[in-house]
Scaffold this motif. Structure first.
Motif, PDB file in Angstrom:
ATOM      1  N   GLU A 317       0.814  -1.222   0.000  1.00 30.50           N
ATOM      2  CA  GLU A 317       0.000   0.000   0.000  1.00 30.50           C
ATOM      3  C   GLU A 317       0.844   1.268   0.000  1.00 30.50           C
ATOM      4  N   ARG A 318       2.149   1.141   0.269  1.00 27.21           N
ATOM      5  CA  ARG A 318       3.027   2.319   0.278  1.00 27.21           C
ATOM      6  C   ARG A 318       3.534   2.680  -1.130  1.00 27.21           C
ATOM      7  N   PHE A 319       3.166   1.883  -2.099  1.00 29.04           N
ATOM      8  CA  PHE A 319       3.596   2.136  -3.473  1.00 29.04           C
ATOM      9  C   PHE A 319       2.395   2.582  -4.293  1.00 29.04           C
ATOM     10  N   SER A 320       2.563   3.713  -4.975  1.00 32.12           N
ATOM     11  CA  SER A 320       1.438   4.354  -5.657  1.00 32.12           C
ATOM     12  C   SER A 320       1.752   4.566  -7.134  1.00 32.12           C
ATOM     13  N   PRO A 321       0.860   4.150  -8.033  1.00 27.76           N
ATOM     14  CA  PRO A 321       1.114   4.318  -9.470  1.00 27.76           C
ATOM     15  C   PRO A 321       0.992   5.769  -9.905  1.00 27.76           C
ATOM     16  N   ASN A 322       1.816   6.162 -10.875  1.00 27.21           N
ATOM     17  CA  ASN A 322       1.654   7.494 -11.456  1.00 27.21           C
ATOM     18  C   ASN A 322       0.591   7.442 -12.549  1.00 27.21           C
ATOM     19  N   ALA A 323       0.445   8.524 -13.317  1.00 29.99           N
ATOM     20  CA  ALA A 323      -0.644   8.623 -14.302  1.00 29.99           C
ATOM     21  C   ALA A 323      -0.591   7.513 -15.338  1.00 29.99           C
TER      22      ALA A 323
END
Length: 528
Positions: A317-323
């Motif tokens: 959950e600490r990793f977030s995708p960019n656009a």
């Protein structure tokens, strides 16, 4: 409300050429991603074999938990339950968590998503197709979403920028008091005020606020709302995130498409990075790789390869995708067939099709969302008096104005006639000049160019003189343009839905829904 006209996107000057070429089927690699029954059958078959029962169970569990706080309509309950079956698929749109939905196109893209799902269910009756709204809760640019505009006011909310906006808690309610003043006497103002108070109750997060508001607007249509900021959904992305960290596959696989789009259309919407992930803490910061270390930009946090892979395994959950990675995330965790988005969204989806192939994930059908324009009767009467058609507002309006200003000028007709005569004379001379010395022929061509330039200069001077002479008419034309295009932009990109809902209520929503033709990307012009 009266539906006046549809204008296909291919006929609107400001629509990007890439979108026009895509809709016209000129991009061979995307023909299978256009709206067609054959393409839908192919996508249904592919997604059915790709999306597992385990994934469906996780999706059902996540949505059940996330929607627990709202009272689901009968259609929402049926759609949620159906997602457990292998013949149920989704149509998705997504958007940022704009304050009180932000500009009106937020509403239009969701309605089109709902109607497209209904269309597919009717045309492929052995399947269920469910509309889903994906909340962009992890975006960190608060300044992009902290406001909305009506005809009379600009509203904004205070909040801390830099982190995932969906987690921001509501504290500032001043904008609600201003909103109440504007809409308290409107026919449906009480309903709007109740919604804005309920959604933006102090202590609610922006994700909760948006869920409440979207639910109030669309629950009767069966729309499901999903928040990607969930560890169970992120867990499904671990292998893809791992490959992104180690091999930078998205960057590599998108280069051919990026080069093609740049060469043929000038630029791409979003430039891929070598690592297309953010690290989520109290802020959302890019991850870069350099000198054998993974660096969380501006945070002073560094990982070795082993450390960052352990972090991913333990805390996905600490990793977030960019656009550019977000479409991959969405298609991984949903049994999706169609994505409906604005032109800019569709263009950056197109950059990553080869990456979808590389990771064995089906690419969806892409549909540029419909647009809507609502014009008051008095605005239409003004346009008629000025000899303007509604489609004129979507052409080069400077050229439209110039044409109107010069339309009845006798001098314009005279200049046209005399210029034609000059062209005729020089055509005859050039024909004979071929029989003599080349220097004479060149002299004739140069003289023709000089004389025709003089007519161009006279037209410019005439236009300037007529604009001074017809200054009142010019002013009316310019003011009328701003009535149709507030802030010199499309109405739907400036005004909030409350401007229209305040007078018509749910009838306005239903009229928008009924007017849309989901089989084409068009601008719908409607009289109110």
């Amino acid at each position: 409300m009266k539906h006046l006209k549809n204008i296909p996107f291919q006929e609107i000057e400001s629509i990007p050429q890439l979108i026009k070429d895509f809709l016209n089927g000129k991009l061979l690699d995307f023909k299978e991603d256009l709206f067609s029954h054959e393409n839908f059958r192919h996508k249904i078959s592919g997604k059915k074999s790709e999306f597992t029962a385990h994934q469906r169970n996780i999706l059902f569990e996540v949505l059940s938990d996330q929607l627990f706080t709202v009272e689901l309509s009968e259609q929402q309950e049926a759609n949620l339950s159906a997602l457990q079956n292998d013949n149920t698929f989704t149509v998705v749109t997504g958007h940022q968590l704009n304050l009180f939905t932000g500009p009106a196109f937020f509403i239009y893209k969701i309605l089109q998503t709902i109607k497209t799902a209904e269309y597919l269910t009717e045309n492929f009756p052995e399947n269920n197709v469910v509309p889903v709204f994906w909340m962009a809760t992890e975006d960190h640019d608060f300044e992009e979403i902290d406001h909305f505009k009506t005809e009379n006011n600009y509203y904004e909310i205070k909040g801390k920028s830099g982190g995932a906006v969906g987690r921001i808690q509501i504290e500032d309610q001043y904008f609600i008091r201003e909103f109440e003043e504007e809409f308290k006497d409107s026919v449906y103002g009480t309903e709007l005020i109740r919604w804005i108070r309920e959604a933006y109750t102090p202590g609610n997060t922006l994700a909760q606020a948006t869920t409440i508001l979207v639910h109030r607007l669309f629950s009767q249509y069966g729309l499901l709302i999903i928040d990607g900021d969930d560890p169970r959904l992120k867990n499904e992305m671990k292998e893809i995130f791992k490959a992104e960290l180690i091999d930078q596959k998205l960057f590599q696989c998108s280069q051919d498409k990026v080069n093609f789009l740049t060469e043929h259309y000038g630029k791409v919407q979003v430039n891929p990075r070598e690592i297309n992930l953010f690290y989520l803490s109290e802020t959302r910061d890019r991850i870069e790789y350099a000198n054998g270390k993974y660096n969380v930009v501006d945070k002073g946090i560094f990982f070795t390869e082993g450390e960052i892979l352990h972090e991913l395994e333990t805390y996905p959950e600490r990793f977030s995708p960019n656009a550019l990675m977000r479409p991959v995330y969405q298609e991984k965790v949903l049994p999706n067939l169609v994505y409906i988005g604005g032109n800019a969204e569709i263009m950056y989806w197109m950059e990553i099709k080869d990456y979808f192939r590389e990771i064995g994930l089906q690419f969806p059908i892409l549909i540029p969302r419909n647009s809507m324009l609502f014009l008051k009767e008095k605005t239409l009467k003004k346009a008629e008096k000025l000899d303007l058609k509604t489609e004129d507002f979507f052409k080069n309006f400077t050229q439209v104005i110039n044409h109107i200003i010069l339309k009845n000028s006798r001098l314009t007709s005279l200049l046209d006639a005399k210029e034609d005569a000059v062209k005729s004379v020089f055509s005859e001379i050039k024909e004979q000049a071929t029989e003599t010395d080349v220097t004479f022929k060149n002299l004739v061509a140069a003289e023709e160019k000089r004389q025709l330039k003089s007519y161009e200069r006279m037209r410019k001077r005439l236009l300037r003189a007529e604009k001074i002479k017809q200054s009142e008419k010019l002013s009316r034309l310019e003011k009328l343009f701003l009535e149709v295009h507030p802030a010199k932009n499309w109405q739907e990109r400036v005004l909030n839905f409350s401007v229209f809902y305040a007078d018509e209520g749910r009838d306005w929503l239903q009229n928008c829904y009924s007017t849309m033709n989901v089989e084409k990307s068009e601008l719908f012009i409607i009289q109110i």
